[in-house]
Motif scaffolding. Structure first.
Motif, mmCIF file in Angstrom:
data_model
loop_
_atom_site.group_PDB
_atom_site.id
_atom_site.type_symbol
_atom_site.label_atom_id
_atom_site.label_comp_id
_atom_site.label_asym_id
_atom_site.label_seq_id
_atom_site.Cartn_x
_atom_site.Cartn_y
_atom_site.Cartn_z
ATOM 1 N N GLN A 254 102.049 5.511 38.356
ATOM 2 C CA GLN A 254 101.536 4.384 39.121
ATOM 3 C C GLN A 254 101.950 4.459 40.593
ATOM 4 O O GLN A 254 101.134 4.264 41.487
ATOM 5 N N THR A 255 103.241 4.760 40.802
ATOM 6 C CA THR A 255 103.750 4.843 42.179
ATOM 7 C C THR A 255 103.041 5.969 42.925
ATOM 8 O O THR A 255 102.652 5.818 44.093
ATOM 9 N N GLN A 256 102.866 7.116 42.233
ATOM 10 C CA GLN A 256 102.190 8.240 42.888
ATOM 11 C C GLN A 256 100.750 7.870 43.256
ATOM 12 O O GLN A 256 100.252 8.224 44.324
ATOM 13 N N TYR A 257 100.115 7.129 42.342
ATOM 14 C CA TYR A 257 98.734 6.717 42.592
ATOM 15 C C TYR A 257 98.659 5.842 43.844
ATOM 16 O O TYR A 257 97.837 6.074 44.744
ATOM 17 N N LEU A 258 99.584 4.848 43.909
ATOM 18 C CA LEU A 258 99.591 3.928 45.058
ATOM 19 C C LEU A 258 99.896 4.683 46.352
ATOM 20 O O LEU A 258 99.312 4.412 47.394
ATOM 21 N N GLY A 265 94.520 6.073 53.223
ATOM 22 C CA GLY A 265 93.988 4.855 53.850
ATOM 23 C C GLY A 265 93.157 4.007 52.914
ATOM 24 O O GLY A 265 92.396 3.142 53.352
ATOM 25 N N MET A 266 93.277 4.240 51.595
ATOM 26 C CA MET A 266 92.441 3.492 50.641
ATOM 27 C C MET A 266 93.126 2.219 50.129
ATOM 28 O O MET A 266 92.499 1.425 49.448
ATOM 29 N N LEU A 267 94.414 2.078 50.453
ATOM 30 C CA LEU A 267 95.166 0.957 49.877
ATOM 31 C C LEU A 267 94.590 -0.386 50.335
ATOM 32 O O LEU A 267 94.433 -1.297 49.530
ATOM 33 N N THR A 268 94.235 -0.437 51.629
ATOM 34 C CA THR A 268 93.732 -1.711 52.164
ATOM 35 C C THR A 268 92.386 -2.080 51.553
ATOM 36 O O THR A 268 92.018 -3.252 51.493
ATOM 37 N N ALA A 269 91.712 -1.052 51.035
ATOM 38 C CA ALA A 269 90.397 -1.338 50.442
ATOM 39 C C ALA A 269 90.520 -1.849 49.008
ATOM 40 O O ALA A 269 89.527 -2.257 48.399
ATOM 41 N N MET A 270 91.731 -1.798 48.464
ATOM 42 C CA MET A 270 91.911 -2.201 47.060
ATOM 43 C C MET A 270 91.881 -3.715 46.919
ATOM 44 O O MET A 270 92.422 -4.423 47.776
ATOM 45 N N SER A 271 91.249 -4.212 45.870
ATOM 46 C CA SER A 271 91.165 -5.667 45.685
ATOM 47 C C SER A 271 92.528 -6.224 45.272
ATOM 48 O O SER A 271 93.349 -5.503 44.680
ATOM 49 N N THR A 272 92.738 -7.489 45.593
ATOM 50 C CA THR A 272 94.010 -8.137 45.210
ATOM 51 C C THR A 272 94.174 -8.087 43.697
ATOM 52 O O THR A 272 95.273 -7.845 43.184
ATOM 53 N N ASP A 273 93.076 -8.290 42.966
ATOM 54 C CA ASP A 273 93.158 -8.286 41.492
ATOM 55 C C ASP A 273 93.655 -6.942 40.975
ATOM 56 O O ASP A 273 94.501 -6.863 40.085
ATOM 57 N N ARG A 274 93.099 -5.863 41.563
ATOM 58 C CA ARG A 274 93.491 -4.517 41.132
ATOM 59 C C ARG A 274 94.974 -4.282 41.435
ATOM 60 O O ARG A 274 95.721 -3.773 40.595
ATOM 61 N N LEU A 275 95.378 -4.694 42.642
ATOM 62 C CA LEU A 275 96.785 -4.524 43.035
ATOM 63 C C LEU A 275 97.711 -5.320 42.115
ATOM 64 O O LEU A 275 98.744 -4.838 41.667
ATOM 65 N N ALA A 277 97.117 -6.240 39.072
ATOM 66 C CA ALA A 277 97.144 -5.634 37.725
ATOM 67 C C ALA A 277 98.131 -4.469 37.702
ATOM 68 O O ALA A 277 98.925 -4.313 36.762
ATOM 69 N N LEU A 278 98.089 -3.649 38.771
ATOM 70 C CA LEU A 278 99.004 -2.499 38.842
ATOM 71 C C LEU A 278 100.461 -2.948 38.917
ATOM 72 O O LEU A 278 101.340 -2.397 38.269
ATOM 73 N N GLN A 285 106.808 -2.159 32.758
ATOM 74 C CA GLN A 285 107.601 -0.930 32.515
ATOM 75 C C GLN A 285 109.064 -1.160 32.899
ATOM 76 O O GLN A 285 109.971 -0.748 32.187
ATOM 77 N N ILE A 286 109.256 -1.858 34.033
ATOM 78 C CA ILE A 286 110.643 -2.110 34.484
ATOM 79 C C ILE A 286 111.365 -3.006 33.480
ATOM 80 O O ILE A 286 112.520 -2.761 33.129
#
Ligand code: ADP
Length: 459
Positions: A254-258, A265-275, A277-278, A285-286
């Motif tokens: 997950q961390t690597q994906y983020l 530069g794709m992080l800002t394009a991610m929806s709040t819902d998706r963020l 959920a991640l 996991q923690i």
């Protein structure tokens, strides 16, 4: 049973059926010089032979790591040197007396020896029986001349008597095997009809032999226990590492994906819902990692007797509802529903954090092993106690596994099918018992399990 270890000397008093022969003993004097010299020479020779025998016994007893093999080797040395036949009986873990071997010097009587061992593999704790008497007293036994009446008295039945007669029973010694103050079993040495009778000196030698055998059994058992402990530790480390690695690997992915999203530069394009959920997934996991580590720390705390309760006024109903709420998402993901009900007054003086932990374990197990079926949780308040019941309709538990699932690291499922360390129920039981309560289970494979906690309201 006697717990004292004592070494037999010529002065100690063995259990005697009759007085032993009065043969010449080391150190005894006679009136005639020549005879005295001859007797002294013979005595030195006999003493040397006995010493040599003990040295050989010591070698034989150390020749293997398995104590059963050590005792078989010893029997082969004892027969025919010290006995025409011998038997060795051991006290097993359940406290029963188990016959390890019967060995006869005469091959023609091997069948009778085998029959005695296989047809009468266990001795009853019958206080009239010589071996039982020796085990109760911890004292060696000598019957220089066994009478036919005694043989008939001690035989279990006519077939047993026939076998004893066939093996030959004219003189007998029974030696307790004692090590570190614990009785491990007995060695029985028998001389056949026609052979000379056992003497007090024979008894001293045989008891020395039995003490060495006891030490050899003890060492071999300790070695075996140490090996088992090492195996169990290695197995546990493998399972624990796997359990820790699973949530860590997911977290890492997950961390690597983020990170990749941020770098491109794709992080800002991610929806709040998706963020969200991640992040929730990461949080799960923690929490899983924290739970494993907390459980391991609790086990060391319990083992060191450091599980302390911080009692306060607790409303059990609200505590249980909180726990259920925490599992709402997981229950939904598993397609299971948790039904809750309560009766009576449900407050008491308990450790909130520890009760939360015990209930969390039971409800999380009901979800894990509940085969996506509905789960019921109900509370009943009585005058002096409250009862919490968690019932699922899942895989259930086999009757032979029920007694051990509350023990440390015990599991009734395979690691391939279900993750876990086998610590949840162990910790839960310790917590409930520390409160003066008890936790029980009824279950059957395929029909589900019902866990019940009973807690005294105030202690
Ligand atoms: P873990 O779940 O990590 O193995 P626990 O101590 O909580 O450890 O449980 C011990 C074992 O008891 C489990 O491995 C499982 O075999 C059995 N068990 C516990 N709860 C249930 C349940 N509700 N249904 C079926 N089996 C259960």
């Amino acid at each position: 049973m006697a717990q004292d270890s004592r070494s037999l000397t010529s002065d100690s008093a063995p259990l005697l059926e009759n007085d032993p022969d009065s043969t010449v003993r080391p150190g005894e004097c006679t009136n005639h010089g020549t005879v005295t010299t001859q007797v002294a020479g013979a005595t030195v020779e006999a003493a040397n032979a006995r010493l040599e025998f003990l040295v050989r016994a010591g070698v034989v007893l150390m020749a293997s790591l398995e104590y059963e093999e050590r005792l078989h080797n010893l029997a082969r040395l004892v027969v025919p040197y010290l006995a025409d036949w011998c038997s060795i009986d051991l006290i097993d873990r359940e406290g029963e007396i188990r016959r390890l071997l019967v060995l006869h010097a005469d091959p023609a009587r091997a069948d009778a020896a085998h029959a005695l061992q296989t047809l009468y593999p266990r001795l009853w704790p019958d206080t009239t029986h010589t071996i039982t008497k020796v085990l109760w007293s911890g004292q060696p036994w000598l019957d220089p001349a066994v009478s036919p009446e005694r043989l008939a008295r001690e035989a279990r039945d006519p077939q047993h008597l026939e076998l004893l007669r066939c093996l030959g029973f004219s003189s007998e010694m029974v030696l307790p095997m004692l090590s570190r103050g614990r009785l491990l079993g007995t060695i029985t040495l028998v001389r056949d009809s026609g052979a000379s009778h056992y003497t007090h000196d024979d008894l001293v030698l045989a008891q020395e032999l039995a003490s060495r055998a006891a030490m050899a059994i003890d060492n071999a058992r300790l070695y075996r226990q140490a090996q088992e402990a090492i195996r169990a530790r290695d197995e546990f480390l493998a399972v624990a590492s796997h359990e820790l690695k699973t949530p860590l690997a997911a977290l890492r992915l997950q961390t690597q994906y983020l990170l990749r999203q941020a770098e491109t530069g794709m992080l800002t394009a991610m929806s709040t819902d998706r963020l969200m959920a991640l992040m929730k997934m990461g949080d799960r996991q923690i929490r899983q990692l924290t739970k494993i580590i907390d459980d391991l720390l609790d086990v060391s705390r319990i083992e060191a007797g450091r599980l302390r309760l911080d009692r306060d006024h607790v409303d059990l109903a609200s505590l249980v509802r909180d726990v259920i709420d925490r599992f709402a998402e997981e229950a939904a993901a598993r397609g299971s529903q948790i039904h809750y009900s309560q009766t009576g007054s449900l407050s008491g003086h308990w450790d909130r954090f520890r009760l939360d932990q015990a209930l969390t374990n039971l409800i999380s197990n009901a979800l894990k092993y509940g085969a996506s079926q509905p789960i019921e949780v109900w509370l009943e308040g009585e005058a002096d106690r409250v009862r919490v019941t968690v019932r699922d309709q899942g895989i259930g538990i086999a009757p032979e596994d029920l007694p051990r699932i509350f023990d440390r690291f015990e599991r009734a499922v395979s690691n391939r099918d279900y993750s876990g360390l086998g610590l949840g129920l162990y910790i839960s039981r310790q917590v409930i018992e520390a409160h003066g309560g008890k936790v029980q289970v009824t279950s059957a494979p395929g029909t589900g399990s019902t866990f019940t906690i009973e807690l005294p309201r105030f202690v």
